[in-house]
Design a protein around this motif. Structure first.
Motif, PDB file in Angstrom:
ATOM      1  N   GLY A  37       0.808  -0.980   0.169  1.00  0.00           N
ATOM      2  CA  GLY A  37      -0.134   0.027  -0.169  1.00  0.00           C
ATOM      3  C   GLY A  37       0.218   1.327   0.257  1.00  0.00           C
ATOM      4  N   VAL A  38       2.241   1.026   0.042  1.00  0.00           N
ATOM      5  CA  VAL A  38       2.952   2.289  -0.334  1.00  0.00           C
ATOM      6  C   VAL A  38       3.059   2.800  -1.164  1.00  0.00           C
ATOM      7  CG1 VAL A  38       4.967   3.030   0.223  1.00  0.00           C
ATOM      8  CG2 VAL A  38       4.097   1.061   2.023  1.00  0.00           C
ATOM      9  N   GLN A  39       2.410   4.516  -1.472  1.00  0.00           N
ATOM     10  CA  GLN A  39       2.676   5.136  -2.593  1.00  0.00           C
ATOM     11  C   GLN A  39       4.018   5.039  -3.357  1.00  0.00           C
ATOM     12  OE1 GLN A  39       0.305   8.903  -3.571  1.00  0.00           O
ATOM     13  NE2 GLN A  39      -0.616   8.454  -4.854  1.00  0.00           N
TER      14      GLN A  39
ATOM     15  N   VAL B   7      10.485   5.857   9.888  1.00  0.00           N
ATOM     16  CA  VAL B   7       9.790   5.825  10.259  1.00  0.00           C
ATOM     17  C   VAL B   7       8.403   4.511  11.111  1.00  0.00           C
ATOM     18  CG1 VAL B   7       9.006   7.061   8.097  1.00  0.00           C
ATOM     19  CG2 VAL B   7       8.705   5.063   7.593  1.00  0.00           C
ATOM     20  N   THR B   8       9.002   3.579  10.869  1.00  0.00           N
ATOM     21  CA  THR B   8       9.075   2.428  11.778  1.00  0.00           C
ATOM     22  C   THR B   8       9.552   1.943  13.082  1.00  0.00           C
ATOM     23  OG1 THR B   8      10.821   0.975  10.368  1.00  0.00           O
ATOM     24  CG2 THR B   8       8.739   0.580   9.628  1.00  0.00           C
ATOM     25  N   ARG B   9      10.001   3.000  13.535  1.00  0.00           N
ATOM     26  CA  ARG B   9      10.922   3.073  15.313  1.00  0.00           C
ATOM     27  C   ARG B   9       9.898   3.221  16.551  1.00  0.00           C
ATOM     28  NH1 ARG B   9      15.974   7.361  14.544  1.00  0.00           N
ATOM     29  NH2 ARG B   9      17.326   5.787  12.723  1.00  0.00           N
ATOM     30  N   ARG B  10      10.138   2.355  17.088  1.00  0.00           N
ATOM     31  CA  ARG B  10       9.265   2.079  18.022  1.00  0.00           C
ATOM     32  C   ARG B  10       9.512   1.828  19.260  1.00  0.00           C
ATOM     33  NH1 ARG B  10       6.803   2.872  14.179  1.00  0.00           N
ATOM     34  NH2 ARG B  10       4.846   1.999  12.913  1.00  0.00           N
ATOM     35  N   GLU B  11      10.945   1.773  19.031  1.00  0.00           N
ATOM     36  CA  GLU B  11      11.254   2.158  20.992  1.00  0.00           C
ATOM     37  C   GLU B  11      12.376   3.453  21.132  1.00  0.00           C
ATOM     38  OE1 GLU B  11      13.911  -1.401  21.258  1.00  0.00           O
ATOM     39  OE2 GLU B  11      12.391  -2.627  20.640  1.00  0.00           O
TER      40      GLU B  11
ATOM     41  N   TRP C 103       0.673   5.941  19.452  1.00  0.00           N
ATOM     42  CA  TRP C 103       0.307   6.598  18.040  1.00  0.00           C
ATOM     43  C   TRP C 103       1.067   6.382  17.108  1.00  0.00           C
ATOM     44  CZ3 TRP C 103       1.978   9.906  14.772  1.00  0.00           C
ATOM     45  CH2 TRP C 103       0.620  11.273  14.069  1.00  0.00           C
ATOM     46  N   SER C 104       2.034   5.422  16.842  1.00  0.00           N
ATOM     47  CA  SER C 104       2.758   5.879  15.341  1.00  0.00           C
ATOM     48  C   SER C 104       1.967   4.309  14.886  1.00  0.00           C
ATOM     49  CB  SER C 104       4.133   5.646  16.078  1.00  0.00           C
ATOM     50  OG  SER C 104       4.619   4.634  17.063  1.00  0.00           O
ATOM     51  N   GLU C 105       1.857   3.495  16.081  1.00  0.00           N
ATOM     52  CA  GLU C 105       1.674   1.626  15.437  1.00  0.00           C
ATOM     53  C   GLU C 105       0.097   1.562  14.712  1.00  0.00           C
ATOM     54  OE1 GLU C 105       1.735  -0.526  19.080  1.00  0.00           O
ATOM     55  OE2 GLU C 105       3.809  -1.491  18.392  1.00  0.00           O
ATOM     56  N   MET C 106      -0.684   3.264  15.213  1.00  0.00           N
ATOM     57  CA  MET C 106      -1.732   3.180  14.810  1.00  0.00           C
ATOM     58  C   MET C 106      -1.802   3.843  13.307  1.00  0.00           C
ATOM     59  SD  MET C 106      -4.744   4.826  16.504  1.00  0.00           S
ATOM     60  CE  MET C 106      -5.095   3.948  17.422  1.00  0.00           C
ATOM     61  N   PHE C 107      -1.009   4.671  12.773  1.00  0.00           N
ATOM     62  CA  PHE C 107      -0.817   5.800  11.494  1.00  0.00           C
ATOM     63  C   PHE C 107      -0.187   5.064  11.219  1.00  0.00           C
ATOM     64  CE2 PHE C 107      -3.726   8.386  15.400  1.00  0.00           C
ATOM     65  CZ  PHE C 107      -4.713   8.317  14.264  1.00  0.00           C
ATOM     66  N   TYR C 108       1.105   5.037  11.402  1.00  0.00           N
ATOM     67  CA  TYR C 108       2.411   4.742  10.640  1.00  0.00           C
ATOM     68  C   TYR C 108       2.063   3.256  10.143  1.00  0.00           C
ATOM     69  CZ  TYR C 108       4.942   9.409  11.717  1.00  0.00           C
ATOM     70  OH  TYR C 108       5.420  10.734  11.546  1.00  0.00           O
ATOM     71  N   VAL C 109       1.601   3.313   8.881  1.00  0.00           N
ATOM     72  CA  VAL C 109       1.410   2.535   8.003  1.00  0.00           C
ATOM     73  C   VAL C 109       1.419   2.361   7.148  1.00  0.00           C
ATOM     74  CG1 VAL C 109      -0.742   1.209   9.759  1.00  0.00           C
ATOM     75  CG2 VAL C 109      -1.058   3.190   8.395  1.00  0.00           C
ATOM     76  N   PRO C 110       2.021   1.355   5.638  1.00  0.00           N
ATOM     77  CA  PRO C 110       1.591   1.635   4.774  1.00  0.00           C
ATOM     78  C   PRO C 110       0.908   2.346   4.083  1.00  0.00           C
ATOM     79  CG  PRO C 110       2.435  -0.184   5.250  1.00  0.00           C
ATOM     80  CD  PRO C 110       1.790   0.206   6.439  1.00  0.00           C
TER      81      PRO C 110
ATOM     82  N   PRO D  70       8.617  -4.197   2.998  1.00  0.00           N
ATOM     83  CA  PRO D  70       9.040  -5.676   4.172  1.00  0.00           C
ATOM     84  C   PRO D  70       8.232  -4.566   4.995  1.00  0.00           C
ATOM     85  CG  PRO D  70      10.517  -5.522   2.882  1.00  0.00           C
ATOM     86  CD  PRO D  70      10.612  -4.043   2.650  1.00  0.00           C
ATOM     87  N   ILE D  71       7.711  -3.748   5.304  1.00  0.00           N
ATOM     88  CA  ILE D  71       6.616  -3.437   6.415  1.00  0.00           C
ATOM     89  C   ILE D  71       5.469  -3.605   6.294  1.00  0.00           C
ATOM     90  CG2 ILE D  71       5.484  -0.608   7.385  1.00  0.00           C
ATOM     91  CD1 ILE D  71       8.193   0.660   5.738  1.00  0.00           C
ATOM     92  N   GLU D  72       4.978  -4.268   6.800  1.00  0.00           N
ATOM     93  CA  GLU D  72       3.324  -4.945   7.560  1.00  0.00           C
ATOM     94  C   GLU D  72       2.267  -4.151   7.171  1.00  0.00           C
ATOM     95  OE1 GLU D  72       1.658  -7.723  10.601  1.00  0.00           O
ATOM     96  OE2 GLU D  72       3.243  -7.219  11.165  1.00  0.00           O
TER      97      GLU D  72
END
Length: 934
Positions: free
Chosen positions: A66-68, A161-165, A229-236, A262-264
């Motif tokens: 889904g990434v444009q 943009v996939t950092r979570r820690e 917040w990032s897990e909710m909105f930083y999606v492909p 590879p981003i889920e």
């Protein structure tokens, strides 16, 4: 080199303001059918073939998750820009956590397991630059790097943009940084009024909340808030990747797919509902004002735009308002953001305190009421559309702004190619569209009004405005056409006919027959032409663009001004081109600028491949053979005084001027470039004619043309104008780079109404031609230039004390200087000075590592590469080399000299600058730290 500024403030040609008379009914039918159609056709800006070709080379695709992906060519500069846009911003903040999206944007620049340490270290050490921004609708991240590091930029952004820690230390340090950013916004009255306006106009819903949040909400944000917040909105599905580069697009597609593929995939949550903004009830707010200027602001809510047509019409309206609103001795500006979501439009006026605020208020509102009755000047409508179109096209010159434009339209409209078709929508905007918008959204009775007036006696106890809409002379049936409209049509048709003839003549001259050219010789070393009178001409044709830029460089800039005549060189350059603001010139697709410099004055013509044959003759004529007029001088004086008053409201400028005066004294390099109210008041025609006779002579002039033109035709046009210029020996002023005192000192200014202090440490250094100048720049890079410099690393990354800590070198012919500066709490000024001097002392005594040297050299090489990205920027630098007789900036010579800087060179330079330095500070009133703190 010349970033696009979204803050719009236009000069208002005062002579063309007059009462508009309506047309008798008998004429209307014929005029409406014939002349109005001609006006619309004639006023629409044309887009050249180079832009159409650019659009055809933009590639848009969507990855499986889904990434444009948007890929576009660069301008052959050797740079790539990689952007990532997240279609989520401050509007998605939880109601009890405003500022969360912005806080997360800060945190992703911290290190990860794959890329330990700040992200900026990875980029700047390879000659790149990284930054980010948050709006209500989206969050943007971008990296600009040399071509060979494009893969790193793509991989690093995917990791960011996939950092979570996030570590507790990083979280707390960055909390302090964000709080200092909030303080900085409150210290700037312009930004502060914009932040406050959104909430007043749009309420406390998703689009009315402050992007930064509040100090209270910033203090409560936790690491778990950021992760959720990032897990909710930083999606492909919410991601757009834009790459502007000259690398093969298939290769770029593979790079992006390998990093972002590879981003889920996860479903993106629904965006906030676009609740139609209700008309705001009249509101009146009084805000504190501590400056020398009074301010009024008027705001209106805008509901979501329906389509691109309405979006374009709104933006044209935002460009039109500063032209229509006439404010004597005032500066007006408009704040508006391109978005489909609920929005607002803010009109601000700054004016001297001797002007009655109520009179200014009534003047602005009367103009808005005129607009709603249909009293719009078609010339201003055409000018607003041209300026907007020029801005849209100009952003495509640089990779970073072109990527920003493509990403913005992808995020806001859903299709990045709308960046190209949007210009067609702008062209179709007509007077009737703007009248309808003004009636629908700018109703006088629905405004939110702000007073920032210093006079305590000017109590704002009455928001009522005495409308004169019932006056007998107002006839609604005549709102579409007036004598101004007919006059404009006649002028526009004449201009288009003349332009067409000039284009035909230019094409005819480009045919292979003898072209009349003044006698010239060619400098074989640098490839420029030299006329018999000494004028030099450099041509840099580039058929890949639709733009043409002509630069006239005059030796001797503000460095020759005495203290009592500060700004005279700049004023003279402005006066030469000032008449073009009033004539038919502004109906061309062209505009002029004056760039005052210390060692030279640069007068600029911006045109297109179609308009330059018509625009060039009057531009050069006003420079070579001016017709001096006292009215233009007095009119320009008003404009310049407006600029000076606005400039003097900026504490940063006050500190920087204080620094230069301490280094160079009053006059020359120590002068404010545009002068002072007192010095400008003293200028008369004898002063400017003397400057023109001394400096605007053939052998003190270099003319550079860059862009899409036929070289033979351009050379013929230039030699005809310049060949008549006289030659003369230029009488220069004193050496502007002499240091007035060898003793180190501190200069301080109290400033009312600010929370943070500006602190600066200045070091004088070698001039541009010195063999030591490259070392001076490398030393500056080590100390403060860039996010990975010593100052930024310590004060921002480690201590969290500042939002801004940086430095620059102003390269000057007779002696440069370095300015290391920060915006800090008042109690931290001594800490900044002490640390800065201790780091210089450490370098002088212990030197630096080879690794740190190479990273600093890479930063300087990357900065130089960015300065020469657009052909027009390169043209200016090469012109300066020719003018001053050295090979410094216009080719690879400076790059080679920077590459040869050694560890010992830097150590020696550090020891030398410690011999003399200046501290300049601007601190909140009543909080001036004692000198003993240092």
């Amino acid at each position: 080199m010349r970033p696009i500024d979204h803050y719009m403030s236009f000069k208002m040609p005062r002579a063309s303001l007059h009462k508009r008379f309506t047309v008798p009914k008998a004429i209307l039918p014929v005029c409406l059918v014939v002349l109005l159609g001609l006006a619309i056709y004639a006023s629409n800006a044309r887009v050249g073939s180079a832009d159409n070709e650019l659009q055809n080379r933009v590639q848009v695709s969507v990855l499986d998750n889904g990434v444009q992906v948007v890929l576009a060519p660069a301008v052959g500069s050797g740079l790539s820009t990689v952007n990532v846009w997240i279609k989520a911003g401050a509007a998605q903040d939880p109601p009890d956590r405003p500022g969360l999206a912005h806080y997360y944007e800060h945190m992703v620049f911290k290190g990860s397991e794959q890329y330990p340490g700040p992200a900026s270290d990875w980029i700047e050490s390879r000659g790149g630059y990284a930054n980010a921004s948050t709006s209500h609708d989206y969050t943007e991240y971008y990296i600009e790097v040399p071509l060979e590091h494009t893969e790193l930029a793509v991989n690093l952004l995917a990791d960011m943009v996939t950092r979570r820690e996030f570590s507790t230390l990083d979280l707390e340090n960055e909390r302090n940084v964000v709080l200092r950013e909030w303080d900085m916004v409150q210290d700037d009255p312009r930004i502060g009024s914009q932040v406050n306006t959104r909430g007043d106009v749009l309420g406390d819903g998703p689009f009315g909340r402050p992007i930064l949040g509040t100090p209270e909400s910033i203090e409560t944000i936790t690491a778990s808030d950021l992760v959720r917040w990032s897990e909710m909105f930083y999606v492909p599905e919410n991601m757009i990747v834009v790459v502007v580069s000259d690398l093969d697009q298939n290769h770029l597609q593979d790079l992006v797919a390998a990093s972002f593929g590879p981003i889920e995939p996860r479903p993106a949550p629904p965006l906030p509902s676009f609740v139609t903004a209700l008309p705001s009830p009249q509101q009146l707010h009084q805000l504190e004002n501590h400056g020398q200027l009074d301010r009024l602001a008027f705001a209106w809510a805008l509901p979501p735009a329906k389509d691109l047509n309405e979006l374009a019409a709104r933006e044209v309206l935002s460009y039109l308002l500063p032209l229509e609103i006439y404010t004597e001795e005032g500066v007006d500006s408009v704040d508006y953001q391109t978005a489909f979501s609920p929005n607002y439009i803010l009109v601000e006026v700054e004016f001297p305190q001797h002007i009655e605020a109520y009179d200014m208020r009534d003047n602005v509102l009367a103009t808005l009421e005129d607009m709603q009755w249909g009293y719009l000047d078609r010339e201003y409508v055409a000018l607003a559309k041209r300026r907007l179109t020029q801005d849209l096209l100009s952003t495509r010159r640089w990779t970073v702004t072109f990527a920003d434009q493509l990403g913005l339209f992808a995020a806001v409209t859903g299709d990045p190619l709308n960046a190209f078709t949007y210009i067609d929508h702008v062209a179709r905007v007509d007077k009737s569209d703007l009248v309808a918008l003004a009636r629908r959204y700018l109703a006088i009775e629905q405004r939110v009004e702000y007073w920032m007036v210093a006079d305590d006696d000017a109590a704002i106890d009455n928001i009522q405005y005495d409308s004169y809409s019932a006056w007998e002379y107002r006839w609604p049936e005549y709102q579409i056409l007036s004598w101004d409209d007919i006059e404009f049509v006649m002028q526009e048709v004449g201009i288009r006919f003349t332009s067409g003839f000039m284009q035909w003549a230019a094409r005819a001259r480009s045919l292979p027959w003898p072209v009349p050219v003044a006698k010239t010789t060619v400098d074989n070393q640098d490839g420029y032409f030299i006329l018999d009178n000494g004028a030099r001409i450099l041509l840099m044709p580039d058929p890949s663009t639709d733009f043409v830029e002509v630069f006239v460089l005059i030796g001797g800039g503000n460095e020759g001004d005495s203290g009592g005549q500060a700004g005279l060189a700049s004023f003279t350059g402005e006066l030469l081109l000032h008449p073009l603001e009033y004539g038919r010139f502004r109906q061309l697709d062209a505009w002029t600028e004056v760039w005052p410099q210390f060692d030279e004055m640069i007068l600029v013509l911006n045109a297109t491949s179609a308009s330059w044959p018509s625009a060039l003759p009057p531009f050069l004529s006003h420079i070579a053979s001016p017709e001096w007029d006292g009215w233009y001088l007095d009119d320009l004086r008003i404009w310049v005084n407006d600029e000076i008053r606005a400039r003097d409201e900026d504490p940063y400028f006050a500190g920087e001027l204080q620094l230069r005066e301490s280094l160079y004294g009053v006059g020359g390099y120590g002068n404010p470039g545009t002068g002072t109210i007192e010095s400008v008041a003293s200028f008369d025609l004898r002063d400017v004619t003397d400057i023109h006779e001394r400096f605007y002579v053939a052998d003190n002039l270099v003319l550079v043309a860059a862009g899409n033109f036929n070289a033979r035709t351009m050379l013929a046009a230039l030699t005809r104008s310049l060949g008549r210029l006289p030659s003369s020996t230029v009488r220069h002023g004193p050496d502007a780079g002499d240091i007035v005192s060898e003793a180190s000192r501190t200069a301080s200014t109290d400033w009312e109404g600010i929370q943070l202090a500006w602190i600066m440490v200045g070091f004088p250094g070698p001039g541009l031609t010195s063999v030591d100048y490259p070392t001076f720049r490398v030393l500056n890079s080590i100390l403060g230039s860039g996010s990975s410099s010593r100052l930024s690393t310590y004060f921002r990354e480690q201590e969290g004390d500042v939002y801004i800590a940086s430095s620059f070198v102003l390269g000057l012919k007779h002696g440069s200087y370095m300015n290391l500066y920060a915006q800090v709490k008042p109690e931290d000024t001594g800490k900044f000075v002490g640390y800065t001097l201790s780091e210089v002392q450490s370098i002088a005594e212990s030197g630096i590592s080879q690794e740190e040297l190479q990273e600093a050299i890479a930063r300087e090489l990357g900065d130089q590469l960015r300065q020469m990205e657009w052909i027009g920027d390169t043209a200016v630098l090469r012109g300066m080399d020719i003018l001053h007789g050295f090979r410094q900036s216009g080719d690879d010579e400076l790059l080679r000299r920077i590459e040869r800087v050694s560890v010992d060179d830097v150590r020696t330079a550090a020891a030398q600058v410690l011999e003399h330095y200046v501290v300049s500070e601007v601190v909140p009133t009543g909080q001036n730290p004692s000198s003993s703190d240092r």
